[in-house]
Design a protein around this motif. Structure first.
Motif, mmCIF file in Angstrom:
data_model
loop_
_atom_site.group_PDB
_atom_site.id
_atom_site.type_symbol
_atom_site.label_atom_id
_atom_site.label_comp_id
_atom_site.label_asym_id
_atom_site.label_seq_id
_atom_site.Cartn_x
_atom_site.Cartn_y
_atom_site.Cartn_z
ATOM 1 N N UNK A 72 3.893 -6.977 -18.567
ATOM 2 C CA UNK A 72 4.049 -6.183 -17.348
ATOM 3 C C UNK A 72 5.213 -5.202 -17.535
ATOM 4 N N UNK A 73 4.970 -3.923 -17.276
ATOM 5 C CA UNK A 73 6.026 -2.911 -17.406
ATOM 6 C C UNK A 73 7.148 -3.210 -16.413
ATOM 7 N N UNK A 74 8.355 -2.859 -16.812
ATOM 8 C CA UNK A 74 9.531 -3.169 -15.995
ATOM 9 C C UNK A 74 9.433 -2.544 -14.600
ATOM 10 N N UNK A 75 8.888 -1.305 -14.548
ATOM 11 C CA UNK A 75 8.867 -0.615 -13.249
ATOM 12 C C UNK A 75 7.501 -0.705 -12.565
ATOM 13 N N UNK A 76 6.620 -1.587 -13.093
ATOM 14 C CA UNK A 76 5.249 -1.638 -12.570
ATOM 15 C C UNK A 76 5.220 -1.955 -11.069
ATOM 16 N N UNK A 77 6.007 -2.947 -10.658
ATOM 17 C CA UNK A 77 5.946 -3.371 -9.267
ATOM 18 C C UNK A 77 6.389 -2.262 -8.328
ATOM 19 N N UNK A 78 7.506 -1.607 -8.663
ATOM 20 C CA UNK A 78 7.998 -0.515 -7.818
ATOM 21 C C UNK A 78 6.978 0.609 -7.726
ATOM 22 N N UNK A 79 6.388 0.945 -8.878
ATOM 23 C CA UNK A 79 5.410 2.041 -8.892
ATOM 24 C C UNK A 79 4.194 1.668 -8.041
ATOM 25 N N UNK A 80 3.727 0.408 -8.175
ATOM 26 C CA UNK A 80 2.559 -0.021 -7.400
ATOM 27 C C UNK A 80 2.874 -0.051 -5.911
ATOM 28 N N UNK A 81 4.080 -0.512 -5.575
ATOM 29 C CA UNK A 81 4.481 -0.534 -4.172
ATOM 30 C C UNK A 81 4.479 0.879 -3.592
ATOM 31 N N UNK A 82 5.033 1.823 -4.356
ATOM 32 C CA UNK A 82 5.086 3.207 -3.889
ATOM 33 C C UNK A 82 3.672 3.740 -3.654
ATOM 34 N N UNK A 83 2.778 3.433 -4.607
ATOM 35 C CA UNK A 83 1.382 3.885 -4.465
ATOM 36 C C UNK A 83 0.731 3.308 -3.220
ATOM 37 N N UNK A 84 0.902 2.000 -3.029
ATOM 38 C CA UNK A 84 0.270 1.357 -1.882
ATOM 39 C C UNK A 84 0.839 1.899 -0.570
ATOM 40 N N UNK A 85 2.161 2.144 -0.567
ATOM 41 C CA UNK A 85 2.777 2.656 0.665
ATOM 42 C C UNK A 85 2.202 4.025 0.993
ATOM 43 N N UNK A 86 2.036 4.817 -0.085
ATOM 44 C CA UNK A 86 1.507 6.166 0.110
ATOM 45 C C UNK A 86 0.102 6.125 0.704
ATOM 46 N N UNK A 87 -0.668 5.123 0.270
ATOM 47 C CA UNK A 87 -2.065 5.048 0.711
ATOM 48 C C UNK A 87 -2.239 4.280 2.011
ATOM 49 N N UNK A 88 -1.167 3.641 2.462
ATOM 50 C CA UNK A 88 -1.294 2.723 3.592
ATOM 51 C C UNK A 88 -1.903 3.374 4.830
ATOM 52 N N UNK A 89 -1.374 4.540 5.213
ATOM 53 C CA UNK A 89 -1.873 5.163 6.442
ATOM 54 C C UNK A 89 -3.325 5.617 6.304
ATOM 55 N N UNK A 90 -3.645 6.209 5.144
ATOM 56 C CA UNK A 90 -5.020 6.666 4.937
ATOM 57 C C UNK A 90 -5.996 5.485 4.801
ATOM 58 N N UNK A 91 -5.564 4.436 4.076
ATOM 59 C CA UNK A 91 -6.486 3.336 3.783
ATOM 60 C C UNK A 91 -6.569 2.299 4.898
ATOM 61 N N UNK A 136 3.637 -12.778 -8.519
ATOM 62 C CA UNK A 136 3.134 -13.859 -9.361
ATOM 63 C C UNK A 136 3.314 -13.526 -10.848
ATOM 64 N N UNK A 137 3.208 -12.233 -11.150
ATOM 65 C CA UNK A 137 3.494 -11.763 -12.509
ATOM 66 C C UNK A 137 4.762 -10.907 -12.446
ATOM 67 N N UNK A 138 5.798 -11.338 -13.154
ATOM 68 C CA UNK A 138 7.072 -10.617 -13.108
ATOM 69 C C UNK A 138 7.192 -9.548 -14.189
ATOM 70 N N UNK A 139 8.242 -8.746 -14.091
ATOM 71 C CA UNK A 139 8.491 -7.694 -15.087
ATOM 72 C C UNK A 139 8.642 -8.323 -16.467
ATOM 73 N N UNK A 140 8.068 -7.681 -17.459
ATOM 74 C CA UNK A 140 8.129 -8.113 -18.861
ATOM 75 C C UNK A 140 7.500 -9.487 -19.109
ATOM 76 N N UNK A 141 6.742 -9.961 -18.136
ATOM 77 C CA UNK A 141 6.038 -11.226 -18.341
ATOM 78 C C UNK A 141 4.726 -10.943 -19.079
#
Lengths: 122, 292
Positions: A71-90, A24-29
């Motif tokens: 929004x930082x250019x790499x924000x979405x990728x970084x957030x996706x990586x974080x969520x993926x990392x936490x997926x199994x634990x959370x 909903x919020x894109x890079x550099x928006x």
């Protein structure tokens, strides 16, 4: 919109992260200003600013002086990586724990996942 | 322009009762504060002293660095609106009250005042005693906000308004505060409704300061610990316990104070549930004391 479970500024930061993840919020928006945000959700502007500052500190947003926050250019990728990392634990581990408590064999859970997988591929 | 407030060892004694008891408090300018206290806790006395309605006899109050009593520069710029009945003078018209405010307040914004009167549907050509309770409250709010005083204090002044009007008031308050930052103190009983507007909360009880903190930090400081009674008792030993409830073998204890990461891990290990406490509940616990 907000509940009592965690500080409101934390919930604001999470809501914006979710908007970035969903696209909903894109890079550099540009994001809403803290004042617009505060007025919209009826919260103190300092509280809203704290939520936005947390996102700047985490590198999710960046400031352009006199213009606003974006929004930082790499924000979405970084957030996706974080969520993926936490997926199994959370998500997965609490599910397994719940299954144990209520007496659903893990094999049944696995079988169900296989069904969902089959449906996904169909 | 915003005014900060510094209060040092303030005491007010009435015959047989100490209304304010050596209170020391520093409020920075430019924030929205919630002043919370039970009836008779000293809120109104405190606000009246800050507004120079009364003379300080023990201790000091400085507003923008000066004592406010009989200080014309300050009294023009400090606006205290008390409960709805306060503005009511027999035989006076709404117009007259607005005229007085216009004369007294250097920051008065006539257009904004008219907008508020329209918003809250206050008839200007009516005698004040003929207004409904809600309209009287709305008139107080109008005078309080349109004065644009660097220190604006609203002492339960919107309690007479119905819910839609109160929400309209919260919106206007925020919007105007953002456009014209100033120091705002709201005292209220409707804590949950306005808690999110407060940057900081000041809680007084029996004339003493109980808490002064960022709203969010204060809220996060309270926790309800729920689980098997024995484990809850063990876990909460040595903590500040605000209240407890028991249902069969389950116990819920409300504690006040930081619960660190290690303690949280222990709680999870013991099967205890930790949940935050709403500001209003925290307020109830912090002020229930031992009086009737």
């Amino acid at each position: 919109m907000f509940d009592d479970r965690s500080p409101i500024y934390h919930q604001i930061a999470e809501a914006i992260k979710n908007d970035i993840l969903s696209g909903e919020l894109g890079a550099d928006e540009q994001v809403m200003s803290t004042n617009q945000y505060a007025a919209f959700y009826r919260i103190n502007p300092a509280t809203a600013a704290k939520g936005f500052q947390q996102l700047v500190d985490e590198g999710v947003l960046y400031k352009r002086r006199g213009i606003g926050m974006f929004v930082s250019a790499d924000a979405r990728d970084a957030l996706l990586a974080q969520r993926r990392e936490r997926f199994f634990a959370d998500v997965v581990e609490p599910m397994v724990a719940e299954a144990r408590v209520i007496g659903i064999p893990l094999d049944d859970v696995v079988a169900h996942l296989q069904t969902l997988k089959g449906r996904d591929q169909a | 322009m915003t005014f900060g407030i510094e209060i040092q060892d303030l005491t007010v004694r009435y015959p047989g009762v100490t209304a304010i008891d050596s209170l020391t408090l520093k409020l920075e300018g430019g924030k929205i504060y919630g002043l919370l206290g039970r009836n008779g806790s000293g809120k109104t006395t405190l606000l009246s002293l800050i507004a120079a309605f009364r003379r300080v006899t023990e201790g000091t109050i400085l507003v923008d660095g000066e004592a406010p009593f009989e200080n014309e520069r300050l009294t023009q710029q400090i606006c205290l609106i008390r409960e709805s009945g306060d503005l009511v003078v027999e035989g006076e018209y709404v117009k007259g009250i607005l005229h007085r405010a216009r004369m007294l307040r250097p920051g008065w914004d006539e257009e904004f005042a008219q907008r508020l009167l329209d918003l809250f549907e206050v008839p200007v050509n009516r005698g004040v005693t003929k207004l409904s309770r809600g309209q009287r409250s709305a008139l107080g709010i109008t005078v309080g906000l349109a004065s644009r005083a660097p220190l604006t204090m609203l002492d339960e002044s919107y309690l007479g308004m119905d819910a839609p009007s109160r929400y309209a008031f919260y919106d206007v308050l925020l919007e105007d505060y953002i456009a014209h930052p100033r120091t705002i103190i709201l005292s209220t009983h409707l804590i949950e409704e306005v808690a999110r507007l407060f940057e900081q909360v000041v809680i007084i009880d029996n004339g003493r300061l109980v808490a002064h903190e960022d709203t969010e930090s204060l809220r996060m400081r309270g926790a309800a610990v729920v689980g098997p009674a024995a484990a809850v008792d063990d876990f909460t030993t040595g903590m500040t316990v605000l209240g407890e409830q028991r249902l069969g073998g389950t116990k819920s204890v409300t504690v006040y104070g930081e619960i660190g990461r290690d303690a949280r891990a222990v709680a999870a290990d013991w099967g205890l549930e930790l949940s935050p406490v709403a500001l209003q509940d925290l307020f109830v616990h912090l002020t229930k004391g031992d009086r009737a």
